[in-house]
Design a protein around this motif. Structure first.
Motif, PDB file in Angstrom:
ATOM      1  N   GLU A 122     -54.228  36.839   9.210  1.00  0.00           N
ATOM      2  CA  GLU A 122     -53.548  37.455   8.070  1.00  0.00           C
ATOM      3  C   GLU A 122     -54.497  38.122   7.078  1.00  0.00           C
ATOM      4  O   GLU A 122     -54.051  38.714   6.100  1.00  0.00           O
ATOM      5  CB  GLU A 122     -52.731  36.400   7.308  1.00  0.00           C
ATOM      6  CG  GLU A 122     -51.644  35.759   8.128  1.00  0.00           C
ATOM      7  CD  GLU A 122     -52.157  34.600   8.974  1.00  0.00           C
ATOM      8  OE1 GLU A 122     -53.259  34.091   8.719  1.00  0.00           O
ATOM      9  OE2 GLU A 122     -51.452  34.232   9.924  1.00  0.00           O
ATOM     10  N   ALA A 123     -55.809  38.055   7.291  1.00  0.00           N
ATOM     11  CA  ALA A 123     -56.782  38.589   6.336  1.00  0.00           C
ATOM     12  C   ALA A 123     -56.628  40.098   6.190  1.00  0.00           C
ATOM     13  O   ALA A 123     -56.414  40.819   7.154  1.00  0.00           O
ATOM     14  CB  ALA A 123     -58.198  38.251   6.772  1.00  0.00           C
ATOM     15  N   SER A 124     -56.753  40.572   4.938  1.00  0.00           N
ATOM     16  CA  SER A 124     -56.687  42.011   4.685  1.00  0.00           C
ATOM     17  C   SER A 124     -58.058  42.582   4.326  1.00  0.00           C
ATOM     18  O   SER A 124     -58.213  43.791   4.219  1.00  0.00           O
ATOM     19  CB  SER A 124     -55.695  42.305   3.565  1.00  0.00           C
ATOM     20  OG  SER A 124     -56.092  41.649   2.382  1.00  0.00           O
ATOM     21  N   CYS A 143     -68.316  41.400   5.271  1.00  0.00           N
ATOM     22  CA  CYS A 143     -68.750  42.760   4.936  1.00  0.00           C
ATOM     23  C   CYS A 143     -67.810  43.444   3.941  1.00  0.00           C
ATOM     24  O   CYS A 143     -68.051  44.582   3.574  1.00  0.00           O
ATOM     25  CB  CYS A 143     -68.882  43.602   6.202  1.00  0.00           C
ATOM     26  SG  CYS A 143     -67.320  43.985   7.009  1.00  0.00           S
ATOM     27  N   THR A 144     -66.768  42.773   3.530  1.00  0.00           N
ATOM     28  CA  THR A 144     -65.758  43.243   2.553  1.00  0.00           C
ATOM     29  C   THR A 144     -65.037  44.514   2.983  1.00  0.00           C
ATOM     30  O   THR A 144     -64.491  45.234   2.154  1.00  0.00           O
ATOM     31  CB  THR A 144     -66.370  43.432   1.147  1.00  0.00           C
ATOM     32  OG1 THR A 144     -67.279  44.520   1.164  1.00  0.00           O
ATOM     33  CG2 THR A 144     -67.015  42.164   0.644  1.00  0.00           C
ATOM     34  N   SER A 145     -65.022  44.810   4.263  1.00  0.00           N
ATOM     35  CA  SER A 145     -64.295  45.983   4.747  1.00  0.00           C
ATOM     36  C   SER A 145     -62.796  45.737   4.630  1.00  0.00           C
ATOM     37  O   SER A 145     -62.312  44.621   4.814  1.00  0.00           O
ATOM     38  CB  SER A 145     -64.628  46.258   6.214  1.00  0.00           C
ATOM     39  OG  SER A 145     -65.993  46.535   6.353  1.00  0.00           O
ATOM     40  N   GLN A 146     -62.073  46.818   4.297  1.00  0.00           N
ATOM     41  CA  GLN A 146     -60.609  46.752   4.250  1.00  0.00           C
ATOM     42  C   GLN A 146     -60.095  46.700   5.680  1.00  0.00           C
ATOM     43  O   GLN A 146     -60.483  47.482   6.530  1.00  0.00           O
ATOM     44  CB  GLN A 146     -60.073  47.983   3.522  1.00  0.00           C
ATOM     45  CG  GLN A 146     -58.610  47.924   3.207  1.00  0.00           C
ATOM     46  CD  GLN A 146     -58.282  46.952   2.081  1.00  0.00           C
ATOM     47  OE1 GLN A 146     -59.129  46.687   1.230  1.00  0.00           O
ATOM     48  NE2 GLN A 146     -57.090  46.432   2.074  1.00  0.00           N
ATOM     49  N   PRO A 183     -53.756  44.685   8.046  1.00  0.00           N
ATOM     50  CA  PRO A 183     -53.202  43.344   8.296  1.00  0.00           C
ATOM     51  C   PRO A 183     -52.313  43.295   9.537  1.00  0.00           C
ATOM     52  O   PRO A 183     -52.124  42.237  10.097  1.00  0.00           O
ATOM     53  CB  PRO A 183     -52.387  43.038   7.046  1.00  0.00           C
ATOM     54  CG  PRO A 183     -52.346  44.272   6.236  1.00  0.00           C
ATOM     55  CD  PRO A 183     -53.315  45.241   6.793  1.00  0.00           C
ATOM     56  N   GLN A 184     -51.790  44.416   9.988  1.00  0.00           N
ATOM     57  CA  GLN A 184     -50.927  44.420  11.155  1.00  0.00           C
ATOM     58  C   GLN A 184     -51.694  44.494  12.453  1.00  0.00           C
ATOM     59  O   GLN A 184     -51.174  44.191  13.509  1.00  0.00           O
ATOM     60  CB  GLN A 184     -49.952  45.616  11.086  1.00  0.00           C
ATOM     61  CG  GLN A 184     -49.110  45.651   9.827  1.00  0.00           C
ATOM     62  CD  GLN A 184     -48.269  44.379   9.648  1.00  0.00           C
ATOM     63  OE1 GLN A 184     -47.780  43.837  10.625  1.00  0.00           O
ATOM     64  NE2 GLN A 184     -48.115  43.926   8.426  1.00  0.00           N
ATOM     65  N   ALA A 185     -52.942  44.921  12.398  1.00  0.00           N
ATOM     66  CA  ALA A 185     -53.732  45.096  13.625  1.00  0.00           C
ATOM     67  C   ALA A 185     -54.095  43.750  14.221  1.00  0.00           C
ATOM     68  O   ALA A 185     -54.472  42.823  13.520  1.00  0.00           O
ATOM     69  CB  ALA A 185     -54.997  45.884  13.326  1.00  0.00           C
ATOM     70  N   THR A 186     -53.984  43.660  15.518  1.00  0.00           N
ATOM     71  CA  THR A 186     -54.385  42.445  16.218  1.00  0.00           C
ATOM     72  C   THR A 186     -55.453  42.826  17.235  1.00  0.00           C
ATOM     73  O   THR A 186     -55.498  43.958  17.704  1.00  0.00           O
ATOM     74  CB  THR A 186     -53.178  41.795  16.952  1.00  0.00           C
ATOM     75  OG1 THR A 186     -52.620  42.765  17.829  1.00  0.00           O
ATOM     76  CG2 THR A 186     -52.141  41.320  15.970  1.00  0.00           C
ATOM     77  N   PRO A 187     -56.311  41.895  17.585  1.00  0.00           N
ATOM     78  CA  PRO A 187     -57.389  42.233  18.527  1.00  0.00           C
ATOM     79  C   PRO A 187     -56.872  42.570  19.894  1.00  0.00           C
ATOM     80  O   PRO A 187     -55.843  42.201  20.331  1.00  0.00           O
ATOM     81  CB  PRO A 187     -58.233  40.952  18.556  1.00  0.00           C
ATOM     82  CG  PRO A 187     -57.417  39.860  17.973  1.00  0.00           C
ATOM     83  CD  PRO A 187     -56.336  40.514  17.168  1.00  0.00           C
ATOM     84  N   THR A 190     -56.649  33.792  14.780  1.00  0.00           N
ATOM     85  CA  THR A 190     -57.795  34.486  14.184  1.00  0.00           C
ATOM     86  C   THR A 190     -57.959  35.852  14.832  1.00  0.00           C
ATOM     87  O   THR A 190     -57.373  36.147  15.868  1.00  0.00           O
ATOM     88  CB  THR A 190     -59.097  33.682  14.405  1.00  0.00           C
ATOM     89  OG1 THR A 190     -59.317  33.523  15.794  1.00  0.00           O
ATOM     90  CG2 THR A 190     -59.028  32.330  13.723  1.00  0.00           C
ATOM     91  N   ARG A 191     -58.766  36.669  14.190  1.00  0.00           N
ATOM     92  CA  ARG A 191     -59.134  37.963  14.751  1.00  0.00           C
ATOM     93  C   ARG A 191     -60.558  38.273  14.326  1.00  0.00           C
ATOM     94  O   ARG A 191     -61.129  37.600  13.471  1.00  0.00           O
ATOM     95  CB  ARG A 191     -58.176  39.060  14.300  1.00  0.00           C
ATOM     96  CG  ARG A 191     -58.196  39.314  12.814  1.00  0.00           C
ATOM     97  CD  ARG A 191     -57.231  40.396  12.488  1.00  0.00           C
ATOM     98  NE  ARG A 191     -57.150  40.605  11.054  1.00  0.00           N
ATOM     99  CZ  ARG A 191     -56.688  41.690  10.510  1.00  0.00           C
ATOM    100  NH1 ARG A 191     -56.253  42.671  11.273  1.00  0.00           N
ATOM    101  NH2 ARG A 191     -56.633  41.821   9.212  1.00  0.00           N
TER     102      ARG A 191
END
Length: 149
Positions: free
Chosen positions: A132-134, A139-142, A145-149, A119-120
């Motif tokens: 994997e969420a885009s 909040c429906t923000s874009q 998908p590659q960013a990790t915390p 998760t992130r």
């Protein structure tokens, strides 16, 4: 000449039985019963052949069924109950030791290596999301998908 006519309901019944018998949970149950019987044999052997002999070495004999109190001429045989209690404790100890051994064998070789996160957190609203969420479900923000915390 007599022709053999297939009996359609019998074939359907056979198909239903095959579907039932080969269903995953029925096969899993059968495997569990067989493994349970084998596990029971191992634990009983450990309790009777090892632990009970240790009790016999300490107390002189593992069978206490001859022990009894006499009250008003009536023998109260508490020895059979004592033997059953000792057997229960020994079998429970045997199960504990075997399960503990199996759990140690099943553990990963290096428990210090953490598993990768699944998760992130959304950087805008701090909602926990699948890795994997885009798009954030709150909040429906874009999201990248590659960013990790």
């Amino acid at each position: 000449m007599n022709k053999i006519v297939p009996n359609v309901p019998r074939i359907r019944l056979l198909d239903e039985f095959k579907e039932f018998a080969l269903r995953g949970n029925v096969v899993d149950l059968a495997v569990g019963v067989v493994i349970g019987a084998a596990f029971n044999a191992v634990v009983q052997s450990f309790a009777n052949d090892v632990l009970l002999n240790l009790v016999a070495a300490v107390f002189g004999k593992p069978d206490f069924s001859a022990l009894a109190w006499t009250v008003n001429g009536t023998a109260i045989g508490y020895g059979a109950l004592l033997t059953a209690l000792v057997n229960l404790v020994l079998v429970a100890l045997g199960v504990f030791l075997v399960v503990r051994l199996l759990n140690r064998l099943r553990r990963p070789a290096d428990p210090g290596v953490p598993e990768p996160p699944t998760t992130r957190t959304c950087p805008y609203c701090i909602t926990v999301l699948p890795k994997e969420a885009s798009r954030c479900s709150a909040c429906t923000s874009q999201l990248d998908p590659q960013a990790t915390p």
